[in-house]
Design an enzyme around this catalytic site. Structure first.
Site, PDB file in Angstrom:
ATOM      1  N   LYS A 192       0.739  -1.196  -0.223  1.00  0.00           N
ATOM      2  CA  LYS A 192       0.007  -0.171  -0.104  1.00  0.00           C
ATOM      3  C   LYS A 192       0.973   1.392   0.019  1.00  0.00           C
ATOM      4  O   LYS A 192       1.499   1.677   1.097  1.00  0.00           O
ATOM      5  CB  LYS A 192      -1.093  -0.073   1.226  1.00  0.00           C
ATOM      6  CG  LYS A 192      -1.934   1.061   1.017  1.00  0.00           C
ATOM      7  CD  LYS A 192      -1.609   2.223   1.664  1.00  0.00           C
ATOM      8  CE  LYS A 192      -2.732   3.500   1.451  1.00  0.00           C
ATOM      9  NZ  LYS A 192      -1.918   4.901   1.613  1.00  0.00           N
TER      10      LYS A 192
ATOM     11  N   GLY B 131       7.339   5.980   7.820  1.00  0.00           N
ATOM     12  CA  GLY B 131       6.446   7.326   7.847  1.00  0.00           C
ATOM     13  C   GLY B 131       6.845   8.021   9.154  1.00  0.00           C
ATOM     14  O   GLY B 131       7.749   7.902   9.771  1.00  0.00           O
ATOM     15  N   SER B 132       5.668   8.884   9.485  1.00  0.00           N
ATOM     16  CA  SER B 132       5.765   9.990  10.540  1.00  0.00           C
ATOM     17  C   SER B 132       5.474   8.986  11.976  1.00  0.00           C
ATOM     18  O   SER B 132       5.068   7.939  11.888  1.00  0.00           O
ATOM     19  CB  SER B 132       4.738  10.913  10.359  1.00  0.00           C
ATOM     20  OG  SER B 132       3.340  10.425  10.424  1.00  0.00           O
ATOM     21  N   THR B 133       5.959   9.708  12.900  1.00  0.00           N
ATOM     22  CA  THR B 133       5.995   8.800  14.189  1.00  0.00           C
ATOM     23  C   THR B 133       4.528   8.962  14.538  1.00  0.00           C
ATOM     24  O   THR B 133       4.010   7.644  15.118  1.00  0.00           O
ATOM     25  CB  THR B 133       6.640   9.809  15.307  1.00  0.00           C
ATOM     26  OG1 THR B 133       8.172   9.601  14.942  1.00  0.00           O
ATOM     27  CG2 THR B 133       6.576   9.152  16.649  1.00  0.00           C
TER      28      THR B 133
ATOM     29  N   THR C 281       1.863   8.706  12.867  1.00  0.00           N
ATOM     30  CA  THR C 281       1.380   7.503  12.136  1.00  0.00           C
ATOM     31  C   THR C 281       1.830   6.226  12.515  1.00  0.00           C
ATOM     32  O   THR C 281       0.971   5.027  12.463  1.00  0.00           O
ATOM     33  CB  THR C 281       1.367   7.762  10.491  1.00  0.00           C
ATOM     34  OG1 THR C 281       0.831   9.137  10.183  1.00  0.00           O
ATOM     35  CG2 THR C 281       0.649   6.618   9.866  1.00  0.00           C
TER      36      THR C 281
ATOM     37  N   GLU D 164      10.044   2.138  11.030  1.00  0.00           N
ATOM     38  CA  GLU D 164      10.975   3.584  10.676  1.00  0.00           C
ATOM     39  C   GLU D 164      10.279   4.790  10.480  1.00  0.00           C
ATOM     40  O   GLU D 164       9.750   5.029   9.584  1.00  0.00           O
ATOM     41  CB  GLU D 164      11.885   3.035   9.265  1.00  0.00           C
ATOM     42  CG  GLU D 164      13.152   3.856   9.257  1.00  0.00           C
ATOM     43  CD  GLU D 164      12.953   5.036   8.423  1.00  0.00           C
ATOM     44  OE1 GLU D 164      12.761   6.059   9.142  1.00  0.00           O
ATOM     45  OE2 GLU D 164      13.303   5.090   7.295  1.00  0.00           O
TER      46      GLU D 164
ATOM     47  N   CYS E  66      14.327  10.607   5.948  1.00  0.00           N
ATOM     48  CA  CYS E  66      14.097  10.458   7.314  1.00  0.00           C
ATOM     49  C   CYS E  66      15.455  10.776   7.924  1.00  0.00           C
ATOM     50  O   CYS E  66      15.506  11.376   9.099  1.00  0.00           O
ATOM     51  CB  CYS E  66      13.633   9.362   7.540  1.00  0.00           C
ATOM     52  SG  CYS E  66      11.781   8.794   7.073  1.00  0.00           S
TER      53      CYS E  66
ATOM     54  N   GLU F 146      10.964  18.262  13.287  1.00  0.00           N
ATOM     55  CA  GLU F 146      11.424  17.602  12.100  1.00  0.00           C
ATOM     56  C   GLU F 146      10.978  18.441  10.818  1.00  0.00           C
ATOM     57  O   GLU F 146       9.670  18.388  10.527  1.00  0.00           O
ATOM     58  CB  GLU F 146      11.288  16.148  11.774  1.00  0.00           C
ATOM     59  CG  GLU F 146      11.783  15.508  10.437  1.00  0.00           C
ATOM     60  CD  GLU F 146      11.489  14.227  10.440  1.00  0.00           C
ATOM     61  OE1 GLU F 146      12.207  13.412   9.592  1.00  0.00           O
ATOM     62  OE2 GLU F 146      10.391  13.730  10.952  1.00  0.00           O
TER      63      GLU F 146
END
Length: 473
Positions: A169, A220-222, A224, A242, A276, A373
């Site tokens: 996905k 992705g983001s923390t 999420t 990650e 990242c 970030e």
């Protein structure tokens, strides 16, 4: 416009939820439409992967190696077309997109050749104890928009090599190159081993709670990632996360500005800062602060900004309007707090999401641009007086993906780097990754590793085989 399809159980399908526009960030206009899969199609993809797992999990290492190497051959053969597609959907310059594709080829070939070991724990006349690694089942890959082709390879290829089946996905902002990757892989795999469902909303959360998915690998983001983790608790899915990073770099006193300025700039502005593990906070000793900030601003001025398909362009747009707004907001917040914008600092005129490389001086910890970030083409440079204080400030972040120390005394730099609270620490470089070196974060930057044998084993479960030998009479 080119037509794209979902792939479920080896069959190309239209999206039951319609389709959606994919924008070119260099223009802000739609250049393609992508199928929007339904939740029922997600269920179909998971069922197909589950059915295919019975045979694929028993396939030989030789069979998997052959399939993956054939796919790598096709990726390499079609690299130019894939790279152009990446530029159109992601925005990076064509040369960087080509590096992304060829890096994906190298990662595919490396993983194809990896061997999954059987560890002998004990061997005596009475018993033999072995530790085996077995595939988990159905792996779901959820990938971001910054390196859409490469990160999909990082997720999917080791999962397949370990004997799992996959449902991919990708980000709805950059789904097309991942659709192309899955199409290539499917040429060489049994139906159902690799599947892909694209869509704008709802699919990600459905994946996290799906009872027939055994593992999720998410980049992705923390926030999420935290949502993924909560959903995965429903059936105790294995996770590799990650997540975000706010990587700090410390430049030791006496470091040659000329020797390191290009490397520091490139580490901070790799992919327009949308990486990242990019360098996101630079701590420089006060004795060299002005020299470094001026050199970085001069280096930024040499970039050619524009559409990545133009051969002279070296610096592309921010990928999407939302990220562009965040970058602008953080720079304006720093400006209001008294920061000095040495170069850049304003969105460029036009319809594309262009923001020039921006060096910000006279900032410090506690300001949003330093603490958050930015994930874009902005580098805050912070002056420090004492190295120990710089280390404390670097480690104060809740994130811990990577970090680096720069200096002419490598022994001293290495000793300081070892004290960084980060999953990876570099000396005189930053954001350097290789297929054979494990990579992963700590603290709020996630857990689990990718790459190398350790990364491959993340896609397996342990089985201890305890054999009591027949006793002679």
């Amino acid at each position: 416009m080119e037509t794209f399809h979902l792939l479920i159980d080896g069959v190309a399908q239209a999206g039951e939820a319609g389709d959606f526009a994919v924008l070119n960030p260099a223009t802000g206009d739609a250049f393609a439409r992508c199928p929007a899969g339904s939740l029922e199609q997600l269920d179909d993809a998971v069922r197909a992967a589950r059915a295919a797992f019975a045979a694929w999990s028993l396939s030989s290492a030789s069979t998997r190696r052959t399939c993956l190497n054939l796919a790598a051959d096709d990726i390499e053969r079609e690299a130019a077309d894939i790279a152009r597609l990446i530029v159109q959907e992601q925005g990076k310059p064509l040369a960087l997109a080509m590096s992304e594709v060829m890096g994906a080829v190298a990662w595919t070939r490396y993983n194809a050749e990896l061997k999954i070991p059987v560890e002998l724990i004990e061997e005596t006349p009475q018993q033999r104890v072995e530790l085996h690694r077995k595939p988990l089942g159905v792996v779901a890959s959820i990938t971001p928009w910054n390196w859409p082709f490469m990160i999909a390879v990082w997720h999917i290829i080791p999962a397949l090599r370990a004997g799992n089946c996959v449902v991919s996905k990708p980000s709805s902002l950059t789904p097309l190159s991942t659709l192309r990757l899955v199409q290539i892989l499917d040429r060489h795999l049994p139906p159902g081993v690799i599947n892909i469902v694209t869509g704008e909303k709802g699919l990600g959360s459905a994946i996290t709670t799906h009872p027939d998915i055994d593992k999720i690998v998410f980049t992705g983001s923390t926030p999420t990632g935290q949502s993924v983790m909560r959903g995965a608790a429903s059936n105790l899915k294995r996770l590799t996360l990650e997540l975000g990073g706010n990587d700090a770099a410390i430049v030791l006193p006496g470091t040659s500005v000329e020797a390191v300025v290009d490397d520091i700039f490139n580490a901070a502005f790799l992919n327009m800062g949308q990486t990242c593990a990019a360098l996101k906070r630079l701590y420089v000793h006060e004795s060299q602060y002005q020299a470094f900030t001026q050199a970085l601003a001069e280096r930024a001025g040499r970039e050619v900004i524009g559409d990545g398909l133009q051969p002279e362009v070296s610096f592309g747009p921010v990928q999407n309007a939302e990220q562009l707004a965040l970058v602008s907001e953080l720079v304006e917040d720093a400006r209001r707090a008294g920061a000095t914008i040495l170069c850049g600092g304003e969105r460029l005129a036009g319809n594309g999401y262009f923001y020039p490389p921006t060096i910000v001086a006279d900032v410090s910890d506690g300001q949003r641009l330093v603490d958050e970030e930015q994930f874009g083409p902005v580098l805050p440079v912070i002056a420090y007086h004492d190295v120990e204080d710089a280390l404390k400030r670097a480690n104060r972040s809740s994130m811990g993906l990577g970090g680096s120390v720069w200096g002419t005394d490598v022994v001293k730099a290495q000793a300081l780097a070892a004290r960084l609270q980060s999953g990876v620490a570099w000396v005189n470089c930053h954001a350097q990754i290789q297929p054979n070196t494990p990579f992963g974060g700590c603290k709020m930057s996630g857990f689990g590793v990718e790459f190398g044998l350790d990364g491959l084993l993340e896609y397996t479960g342990q089985q201890l085989l305890f054999v009591r030998k027949a006793q002679s009479t």
